[in-house]
Enzyme design. Sequence first.
Site, PDB file in Angstrom:
ATOM      1  N   GLY A  22      16.172  -2.260  35.777  1.00 55.59           N
ATOM      2  CA  GLY A  22      17.451  -1.580  35.988  1.00 55.59           C
ATOM      3  C   GLY A  22      18.323  -1.718  34.756  1.00 55.59           C
ATOM      4  O   GLY A  22      17.817  -1.788  33.624  1.00 55.59           O
ATOM      5  N   GLU A  61       4.663   9.782   0.946  1.00 55.17           N
ATOM      6  CA  GLU A  61       5.700  10.340   0.061  1.00 55.17           C
ATOM      7  C   GLU A  61       6.597  11.241   0.893  1.00 55.17           C
ATOM      8  O   GLU A  61       6.237  11.581   2.038  1.00 55.17           O
ATOM      9  CB  GLU A  61       5.036  11.187  -1.041  1.00 55.17           C
ATOM     10  CG  GLU A  61       4.067  10.413  -1.895  1.00 55.17           C
ATOM     11  CD  GLU A  61       3.436  11.272  -2.997  1.00 55.17           C
ATOM     12  OE1 GLU A  61       3.753  12.482  -3.072  1.00 55.17           O
ATOM     13  OE2 GLU A  61       2.643  10.713  -3.770  1.00 55.17           O
ATOM     14  N   PRO A  62       7.712  11.681   0.350  1.00 54.65           N
ATOM     15  CA  PRO A  62       8.589  12.575   1.120  1.00 54.65           C
ATOM     16  C   PRO A  62       7.836  13.798   1.678  1.00 54.65           C
ATOM     17  O   PRO A  62       8.110  14.248   2.770  1.00 54.65           O
ATOM     18  CB  PRO A  62       9.664  12.981   0.105  1.00 54.65           C
ATOM     19  CG  PRO A  62       9.738  11.807  -0.824  1.00 54.65           C
ATOM     20  CD  PRO A  62       8.328  11.277  -0.921  1.00 54.65           C
ATOM     21  N   THR A  72       5.716  -0.641   3.152  1.00 51.53           N
ATOM     22  CA  THR A  72       5.920  -1.990   3.678  1.00 51.53           C
ATOM     23  C   THR A  72       5.721  -3.022   2.572  1.00 51.53           C
ATOM     24  O   THR A  72       4.699  -2.988   1.871  1.00 51.53           O
ATOM     25  CB  THR A  72       4.931  -2.248   4.844  1.00 51.53           C
ATOM     26  OG1 THR A  72       5.179  -1.275   5.856  1.00 51.53           O
ATOM     27  CG2 THR A  72       5.104  -3.650   5.404  1.00 51.53           C
ATOM     28  N   GLU A  83      -0.200   4.429  10.199  1.00 49.48           N
ATOM     29  CA  GLU A  83      -1.670   4.326  10.070  1.00 49.48           C
ATOM     30  C   GLU A  83      -2.372   5.534  10.699  1.00 49.48           C
ATOM     31  O   GLU A  83      -3.489   5.424  11.198  1.00 49.48           O
ATOM     32  CB  GLU A  83      -2.205   3.038  10.701  1.00 49.48           C
ATOM     33  CG  GLU A  83      -1.372   1.805  10.442  1.00 49.48           C
ATOM     34  CD  GLU A  83      -1.791   1.020   9.211  1.00 49.48           C
ATOM     35  OE1 GLU A  83      -2.987   0.890   9.000  1.00 49.48           O
ATOM     36  OE2 GLU A  83      -0.895   0.564   8.479  1.00 49.48           O
ATOM     37  N   GLN A 139      12.807   0.088  32.894  1.00 45.06           N
ATOM     38  CA  GLN A 139      13.266   0.764  34.110  1.00 45.06           C
ATOM     39  C   GLN A 139      13.244  -0.181  35.306  1.00 45.06           C
ATOM     40  O   GLN A 139      14.165  -0.189  36.123  1.00 45.06           O
ATOM     41  CB  GLN A 139      12.381   1.978  34.396  1.00 45.06           C
ATOM     42  CG  GLN A 139      12.648   3.145  33.461  1.00 45.06           C
ATOM     43  CD  GLN A 139      11.609   4.255  33.642  1.00 45.06           C
ATOM     44  OE1 GLN A 139      10.484   4.012  34.085  1.00 45.06           O
ATOM     45  NE2 GLN A 139      11.986   5.467  33.275  1.00 45.06           N
ATOM     46  N   PHE A 150       0.877  -1.169   0.000  1.00 41.12           N
ATOM     47  CA  PHE A 150       0.000   0.000   0.000  1.00 41.12           C
ATOM     48  C   PHE A 150       0.915   1.220   0.000  1.00 41.12           C
ATOM     49  O   PHE A 150       1.627   1.466   0.986  1.00 41.12           O
ATOM     50  CB  PHE A 150      -0.849  -0.074   1.273  1.00 41.12           C
ATOM     51  CG  PHE A 150      -1.787   1.063   1.542  1.00 41.12           C
ATOM     52  CD1 PHE A 150      -3.098   1.024   1.091  1.00 41.12           C
ATOM     53  CD2 PHE A 150      -1.387   2.150   2.325  1.00 41.12           C
ATOM     54  CE1 PHE A 150      -3.991   2.052   1.396  1.00 41.12           C
ATOM     55  CE2 PHE A 150      -2.269   3.181   2.629  1.00 41.12           C
ATOM     56  CZ  PHE A 150      -3.580   3.131   2.166  1.00 41.12           C
ATOM     57  N   ALA A 151       0.972   1.945  -1.122  1.00 35.78           N
ATOM     58  CA  ALA A 151       1.947   3.039  -1.240  1.00 35.78           C
ATOM     59  C   ALA A 151       1.241   4.390  -1.250  1.00 35.78           C
ATOM     60  O   ALA A 151       0.762   4.849  -2.296  1.00 35.78           O
ATOM     61  CB  ALA A 151       2.779   2.858  -2.504  1.00 35.78           C
TER      62      ALA A 151
HETATM   63  C1  LIG Z   1       7.831   0.966   9.742  1.00 34.13           C
HETATM   64  C2  LIG Z   1       6.953   1.836   8.914  1.00 34.13           C
HETATM   65  C3  LIG Z   1       6.094   1.250   7.979  1.00 34.13           C
HETATM   66  C4  LIG Z   1       5.272   2.047   7.174  1.00 34.13           C
HETATM   67  N1  LIG Z   1       4.502   1.455   6.212  1.00 34.13           N
HETATM   68  C5  LIG Z   1       3.824   2.241   5.325  1.00 34.13           C
HETATM   69  C6  LIG Z   1       3.147   1.659   4.202  1.00 34.13           C
HETATM   70  O1  LIG Z   1       3.124   0.440   4.014  1.00 34.13           O
HETATM   71  N2  LIG Z   1       2.506   2.496   3.333  1.00 34.13           N
HETATM   72  C7  LIG Z   1       2.514   3.857   3.489  1.00 34.13           C
HETATM   73  O2  LIG Z   1       1.925   4.548   2.673  1.00 34.13           O
HETATM   74  N3  LIG Z   1       3.146   4.443   4.549  1.00 34.13           N
HETATM   75  C8  LIG Z   1       3.819   3.663   5.451  1.00 34.13           C
HETATM   76  N4  LIG Z   1       4.496   4.248   6.500  1.00 34.13           N
HETATM   77  C9  LIG Z   1       4.477   5.698   6.671  1.00 34.13           C
HETATM   78  C10 LIG Z   1       3.567   6.156   7.804  1.00 34.13           C
HETATM   79  O3  LIG Z   1       2.239   5.747   7.588  1.00 34.13           O
HETATM   80  C11 LIG Z   1       3.698   7.683   7.928  1.00 34.13           C
HETATM   81  O4  LIG Z   1       4.983   7.932   8.448  1.00 34.13           O
HETATM   82  C12 LIG Z   1       2.626   8.306   8.793  1.00 34.13           C
HETATM   83  O5  LIG Z   1       1.373   8.248   8.176  1.00 34.13           O
HETATM   84  C13 LIG Z   1       2.918   9.784   9.123  1.00 34.13           C
HETATM   85  O6  LIG Z   1       3.109  10.501   7.928  1.00 34.13           O
HETATM   86  P1  LIG Z   1       4.425  11.367   7.719  1.00 34.13           P
HETATM   87  O7  LIG Z   1       5.609  10.501   8.033  1.00 34.13           O
HETATM   88  O8  LIG Z   1       4.389  11.984   6.373  1.00 34.13           O
HETATM   89  O9  LIG Z   1       4.366  12.460   8.839  1.00 34.13           O
HETATM   90  P2  LIG Z   1       3.791  13.942   8.713  1.00 34.13           P
HETATM   91  O10 LIG Z   1       2.408  13.918   8.185  1.00 34.13           O
HETATM   92  O11 LIG Z   1       4.797  14.777   7.998  1.00 34.13           O
HETATM   93  O12 LIG Z   1       3.734  14.353  10.244  1.00 34.13           O
HETATM   94  C14 LIG Z   1       4.919  14.678  10.969  1.00 34.13           C
HETATM   95  C15 LIG Z   1       4.491  15.071  12.377  1.00 34.13           C
HETATM   96  O13 LIG Z   1       3.601  16.201  12.323  1.00 34.13           O
HETATM   97  C16 LIG Z   1       2.365  15.887  12.951  1.00 34.13           C
HETATM   98  N5  LIG Z   1       1.268  16.510  12.199  1.00 34.13           N
HETATM   99  C17 LIG Z   1       1.040  16.460  10.860  1.00 34.13           C
HETATM  100  N6  LIG Z   1      -0.080  17.130  10.539  1.00 34.13           N
HETATM  101  C18 LIG Z   1      -0.581  17.620  11.709  1.00 34.13           C
HETATM  102  C19 LIG Z   1      -1.728  18.411  12.045  1.00 34.13           C
HETATM  103  N7  LIG Z   1      -2.577  18.823  11.110  1.00 34.13           N
HETATM  104  N8  LIG Z   1      -1.929  18.723  13.352  1.00 34.13           N
HETATM  105  C20 LIG Z   1      -1.066  18.291  14.317  1.00 34.13           C
HETATM  106  N9  LIG Z   1       0.052  17.564  14.050  1.00 34.13           N
HETATM  107  C21 LIG Z   1       0.277  17.232  12.774  1.00 34.13           C
HETATM  108  C22 LIG Z   1       2.261  14.380  12.909  1.00 34.13           C
HETATM  109  O14 LIG Z   1       1.433  13.893  13.939  1.00 34.13           O
HETATM  110  C23 LIG Z   1       3.715  13.967  13.089  1.00 34.13           C
HETATM  111  O15 LIG Z   1       4.044  13.965  14.448  1.00 34.13           O
HETATM  112  C24 LIG Z   1       5.305   3.468   7.327  1.00 34.13           C
HETATM  113  C25 LIG Z   1       6.155   4.053   8.274  1.00 34.13           C
HETATM  114  C26 LIG Z   1       6.983   3.266   9.028  1.00 34.13           C
HETATM  115  C27 LIG Z   1       7.956   3.943   9.974  1.00 34.13           C
END
Ligand SMILES: Cc1cc2nc3c(=O)[nH]c(=O)nc-3n(C[C@H](O)[C@H](O)[C@H](O)COP(=O)(O)OP(=O)(O)OC[C@H]3O[C@@H](n4cnc5c(N)ncnc54)[C@H](O)[C@@H]3O)c2cc1C
Length: 399
Positions: free
Chosen positions: A353, A133-134, A164, A377, A350, A129-130
């Site tokens: 220890g 993005e950056p 994933t 998620e 914790q 499930f993609a």
């Molecule tokens: C092990 C792993 C497996 C993954 N697998 C998948 C996968 O299979 N498919 C996929 O598509 N993605 C996957 N992901 C990505 C993951 O779902 C995202 O990292 C997640 O949804 C958060 O998006 P982001 O990293 O772009 O964070 P951002 O959206 O950039 O958020 C960064 C921070 O800002 C906060 N934030 C953002 N918007 C707001 C707001 N409006 N108000 C308050 N706080 C906010 C967030 O809570 C977070 O703390 C995976 C990630 C990991 C680490």
Amino acid sequence: MSFGVGEETERMRLQMREWALADVRPLAREADLSHAPPRRAAEVLAKCPIAISPISMAVDPAGERDGSGNTYLRGLTLMEEVTYGDMWPFTTMPGATIAPKAIKLLATSEQAERWVGGLERGVYRTSAFALTEPGCGSDVSKVATTAVRDGDEWVLNGSKIFCTHGAFAEIVVVFATIDRAAGRGGVRAFMVESGTPGFTVVKANERKLGLHWQDTATLAFDDARIPLDHCLGYTGDDSGDGTQRGVWGALETLTHSRPFVAAAAIGIGQAAIDYAADWVAANRHEYTSKRLSMIEDAIASMNWRLHQARYMVRRVGWLRDAGHTARMETSMAKAYAPPVAEHACLRAMQLMGPEGCSKDHLVEKWHRDIRIFDIWEGTGQIQRLTIARQLLGAGSGTG
Ligand SMILES: Cc1cc2nc3c(=O)[nH]c(=O)nc-3n(C[C@H](O)[C@H](O)[C@H](O)COP(=O)(O)OP(=O)(O)OC[C@H]3O[C@@H](n4cnc5c(N)ncnc54)[C@H](O)[C@@H]3O)c2cc1C
């Protein structure tokens, strides 16, 4: 509501617990150190009392009910046991990804038969499930990967991160926009098969704090061409209803999987508490009565908070099985359980220890693995935003 899970589910839960302790846990450190599923993963998963991940057990509740009517509740109950041994089966067992749910939600019946028709017969095509993005994660409307129609094909350009199973999946559900100016209205879901020219795996496994064995890939689409009917919901008419629901499908898929993520977190939190409690019991003769009393207090409070989280998760299962979407309850469970489980892992370390930080014990691993549960998620912040918006009547604009 009934707080019971039923005799059959309880019997299965006990079988799962036995498997988790006897077969899964001994391979936990190998999964951590080797950055790959354990070598004996297939053998151990074949011994699992359930053939597929609980996430997929509940993909199509109407089709898979067993007469007890508690598909979700059962799946959530068993999910806790999947991770009680260790996290590695969570993403390694068959049917562990959320892609089939997205396909079922968005595909036409012909597409669903083609891509996930084997699911009911226990036949799986590995899928991913993609979405992320950056520059796009929480806010699904910011998808920047583009899909441009060119004759009988779609041409995809862009990249995806932390996908994933993206490195080896046979099919990847890729969310891309056909019109960036349209925001969420422009997002569609596309089926991209491995080997499609222009689709490459840039990095096969991102290095992470925890979940080392779980491959999360960086994917690139560079003029990747796919047939028109690989757009989920496509019926030959661009303005047709089916294709318009990309963001809806992504968010519904996550609503489906979030309770399972919360349940999995509880499994690890419970494992950490029980592990530390056993360790303390074996070493109690070394403690002063004052220290022992503080430890008892900490263990009791961790345990009841985890129980609260468990009942929140099971309530979602009960509501779903009764036909409710339980959106608010889902967000509450996803927002609450991971931090509680993370705290339990930290306190377990914790209490032990310096031994708690030792690689001789699994609590330090679980403490690293659990961090992601508050992020993927839909982060904790986003869940709180979703809850608040529902309470304030504004609806949620984010995933
Ligand atoms: C092990 C792993 C497996 C993954 N697998 C998948 C996968 O299979 N498919 C996929 O598509 N993605 C996957 N992901 C990505 C993951 O779902 C995202 O990292 C997640 O949804 C958060 O998006 P982001 O990293 O772009 O964070 P951002 O959206 O950039 O958020 C960064 C921070 O800002 C906060 N934030 C953002 N918007 C707001 C707001 N409006 N108000 C308050 N706080 C906010 C967030 O809570 C977070 O703390 C995976 C990630 C990991 C680490």
